[in-house]
Design a protein around this motif. Structure first.
Motif, PDB file in Angstrom:
ATOM      1  N   LEU A 293      35.252   3.093  20.916  1.00 50.15           N
ATOM      2  CA  LEU A 293      34.704   3.061  19.562  1.00 50.15           C
ATOM      3  C   LEU A 293      33.935   1.771  19.309  1.00 50.15           C
ATOM      4  O   LEU A 293      33.051   1.718  18.451  1.00 50.15           O
ATOM      5  CB  LEU A 293      35.822   3.239  18.535  1.00 50.15           C
ATOM      6  N   GLY A 294      34.269   0.702  20.063  1.00 50.51           N
ATOM      7  CA  GLY A 294      33.500  -0.538  19.971  1.00 50.51           C
ATOM      8  C   GLY A 294      32.058  -0.301  20.368  1.00 50.51           C
ATOM      9  O   GLY A 294      31.127  -0.815  19.730  1.00 50.51           O
ATOM     10  N   ASP A 295      31.860   0.501  21.420  1.00 50.97           N
ATOM     11  CA  ASP A 295      30.495   0.830  21.860  1.00 50.97           C
ATOM     12  C   ASP A 295      29.762   1.618  20.769  1.00 50.97           C
ATOM     13  O   ASP A 295      28.563   1.431  20.565  1.00 50.97           O
ATOM     14  CB  ASP A 295      30.543   1.657  23.156  1.00 50.97           C
ATOM     15  N   VAL A 296      30.493   2.510  20.089  1.00 53.95           N
ATOM     16  CA  VAL A 296      29.900   3.319  19.017  1.00 53.95           C
ATOM     17  C   VAL A 296      29.378   2.411  17.902  1.00 53.95           C
ATOM     18  O   VAL A 296      28.248   2.564  17.422  1.00 53.95           O
ATOM     19  CB  VAL A 296      30.933   4.315  18.457  1.00 53.95           C
ATOM     20  N   LYS A 297      30.210   1.413  17.514  1.00 53.55           N
ATOM     21  CA  LYS A 297      29.819   0.519  16.414  1.00 53.55           C
ATOM     22  C   LYS A 297      28.715  -0.441  16.842  1.00 53.55           C
ATOM     23  O   LYS A 297      27.846  -0.794  16.045  1.00 53.55           O
ATOM     24  CB  LYS A 297      31.045  -0.224  15.895  1.00 53.55           C
ATOM     25  N   LEU A 298      28.734  -0.839  18.125  1.00 50.49           N
ATOM     26  CA  LEU A 298      27.638  -1.681  18.623  1.00 50.49           C
ATOM     27  C   LEU A 298      26.323  -0.903  18.623  1.00 50.49           C
ATOM     28  O   LEU A 298      25.256  -1.459  18.350  1.00 50.49           O
ATOM     29  CB  LEU A 298      27.954  -2.178  20.043  1.00 50.49           C
ATOM     30  N   ALA A 299      26.416   0.403  18.896  1.00 50.15           N
ATOM     31  CA  ALA A 299      25.213   1.242  18.944  1.00 50.15           C
ATOM     32  C   ALA A 299      24.499   1.292  17.592  1.00 50.15           C
ATOM     33  O   ALA A 299      23.284   1.486  17.531  1.00 50.15           O
ATOM     34  CB  ALA A 299      25.573   2.654  19.410  1.00 50.15           C
ATOM     35  N   LEU A 300      25.258   1.116  16.483  1.00 48.64           N
ATOM     36  CA  LEU A 300      24.637   1.072  15.150  1.00 48.64           C
ATOM     37  C   LEU A 300      23.579  -0.023  15.104  1.00 48.64           C
ATOM     38  O   LEU A 300      22.438   0.197  14.693  1.00 48.64           O
ATOM     39  CB  LEU A 300      25.705   0.766  14.090  1.00 48.64           C
ATOM     40  N   CYS A 301      23.984  -1.228  15.529  1.00 49.83           N
ATOM     41  CA  CYS A 301      23.093  -2.391  15.498  1.00 49.83           C
ATOM     42  C   CYS A 301      21.945  -2.224  16.495  1.00 49.83           C
ATOM     43  O   CYS A 301      20.778  -2.477  16.167  1.00 49.83           O
ATOM     44  CB  CYS A 301      23.911  -3.645  15.813  1.00 49.83           C
ATOM     45  N   VAL A 302      22.290  -1.789  17.703  1.00 48.22           N
ATOM     46  CA  VAL A 302      21.278  -1.617  18.756  1.00 48.22           C
ATOM     47  C   VAL A 302      20.241  -0.564  18.336  1.00 48.22           C
ATOM     48  O   VAL A 302      19.033  -0.760  18.496  1.00 48.22           O
ATOM     49  CB  VAL A 302      21.967  -1.235  20.087  1.00 48.22           C
ATOM     50  N   GLY A 303      20.716   0.552  17.761  1.00 49.79           N
ATOM     51  CA  GLY A 303      19.815   1.623  17.330  1.00 49.79           C
ATOM     52  C   GLY A 303      18.909   1.181  16.186  1.00 49.79           C
ATOM     53  O   GLY A 303      17.732   1.528  16.143  1.00 49.79           O
ATOM     54  N   LEU A 304      19.473   0.403  15.253  1.00 51.06           N
ATOM     55  CA  LEU A 304      18.671  -0.138  14.144  1.00 51.06           C
ATOM     56  C   LEU A 304      17.539  -1.016  14.668  1.00 51.06           C
ATOM     57  O   LEU A 304      16.380  -0.858  14.280  1.00 51.06           O
ATOM     58  CB  LEU A 304      19.564  -1.006  13.255  1.00 51.06           C
TER      59      LEU A 304
END
Ligand SMILES: [Zn+2]
Length: 247
Positions: A178-189
Motif C-alpha cells: 500500500l506504500g507503493d499505492v500512496k507513492l504512486a499518487l505523487c508520482v502520477g501527479l
C-alpha cells in the motif's frame, strides 16, 4: 561576459540539493525503522539522542556525531542524489510553481527511496505530504496560469496510477504494498502534469529499471529468486527519467 541564467539556476539547484543532504539524512534515519517499531530518534550504535525533534541535521560523512560509527546512507550519497535530481529538474522545468512542485516531490522522493531500500516500506508520514504538497503547488500554478484542464489530467493521472498499483498490490501483495499505492499518487501527479503519455512512460521506465536491476542482482548472485526488491526507488527514478525526457 554573458551569464547564462539557466546554467546559474541549475548550479543553484545542485548546491541547494547538496545542502539539504544533512537534513534529509536525519529524516532517513528517523523513518528507516521496521513497521512494528516507533520512529527512531537515537543513534542505533551508541544510543545517543540525535533527533530530539525531527528537523535536526546529520553530518554528510554518514557518521554519528558522538560515537563516530557509520549510521545511515554512504557518505555523500544523499547529497549527490538530491543535487543531481534538483539540477535535472532545474534544467528541464522553467515554470516556477511546477518546478517548486517537482522539487517538493523530489525531496520527499529521495528520503522515501533511501527508507524503502533499508526497511522495504514507504511510510504514510512521507508519501501523503509528498502527494499533498505536489497537488497544492500544481493546483496553484494551474489556477494562476488558467490551466484547469492540465491540472485535471495531473489529478486523474495520480489517482489512475495509484489505482493501477492498488490492483497490483491486491494481485501480488508480496511484490507491491500500500506504500507503493500512496507513492504512486505523487508520482502520477508529477508525471501527469506533462500529460498522460508521460505517466505511462514513467510507470514503464520504473518497471524496466527495476527489472534490469533484478537481472543484474540475479546474474551476479547477490539475490535469489524469492528475494524482494523494493519498487519505490524505481518508481521514482522512472518518473524522473520520463519527466526529464518529456518536459
Ligand atoms: Zn552513535
Amino acid at each position: 561576459m554573458t551569464i547564462d541564467t539557466g546554467a546559474v539556476l541549475i548550479l543553484v539547484a545542485a548546491v541547494a540539493g547538496a545542502a539539504l543532504g544533512p537534513l534529509l539524512r536525519a529524516q532517513i534515519l528517523h523513518f528507516a525503522v521496521p513497521s512494528e517499531e516507533s520512529w527512531r530518534r537515537d543513534c542505533p550504535r551508541c544510543g545517543a539522542t540525535l533527533l530530539p525533534n525531527t528537523w535536526r541535521a546529520l553530518p554528510s560523512t554518514g557518521r554519528c556525531p558522538r560515537c563516530r560509527q557509520r549510521i545511515g546512507p554512504v557518505p555523500g550519497l544523499v547529497e549527490a542524489a538530491t543535487a543531481a535530481t534538483l539540477a535535472l529538474l532545474a534544467w528541464r522545468v522553467s515554470a516556477p510553481l511546477p518546478f517548486a512542485a517537482l522539487c517538493w516531490a523530489a525531496v520527499f522522493g529521495v528520503v522515501l527511496a533511501f527508507v524503502d531500500v533499508v526497511v522495504h516500506r514507504l511510510p504514510d508520514r512521507l508519501t501523503l505530504p509528498a502527494a499533498g504538497g505536489t497537488a497544492v503547488l500544481l493546483g496553484l500554478s494551474a489556477a494562476l496560469e488558467g490551466e484547469p484542464g492540465r491540472y485535471g489530467v495531473a489529478l486523474a493521472s495520480g489517482l489512475g496510477l495509484a489505482a493501477f498499483y492498488l490492483v497490483l498490490a491486491l494481485i501480488a501483495p508480496a511484490g507491491m504494498g500500500l506504500g507503493d499505492v500512496k507513492l504512486a499518487l505523487c508520482v502520477g501527479l508529477a508525471a501527469g502534469w506533462f500529460g498522460w503519455p508521460v505517466t505511462v512512460m514513467a510507470a514503464m521506465a520504473g518497471f524496466l529499471l527495476a527489472g534490469l536491476y533484478a537481472v543484474v542482482l540475479l546474474v551476479t548472485g547477490k539475490v535469489g529468486r524469492k528475494d524482494h526488491i523494493p519498487h519505490g526507488p524505481f518508481m521514482l527514478l522512472g518518473a524522473l527519467v520520463a519527466i526529464v525526457l518529456a518536459a
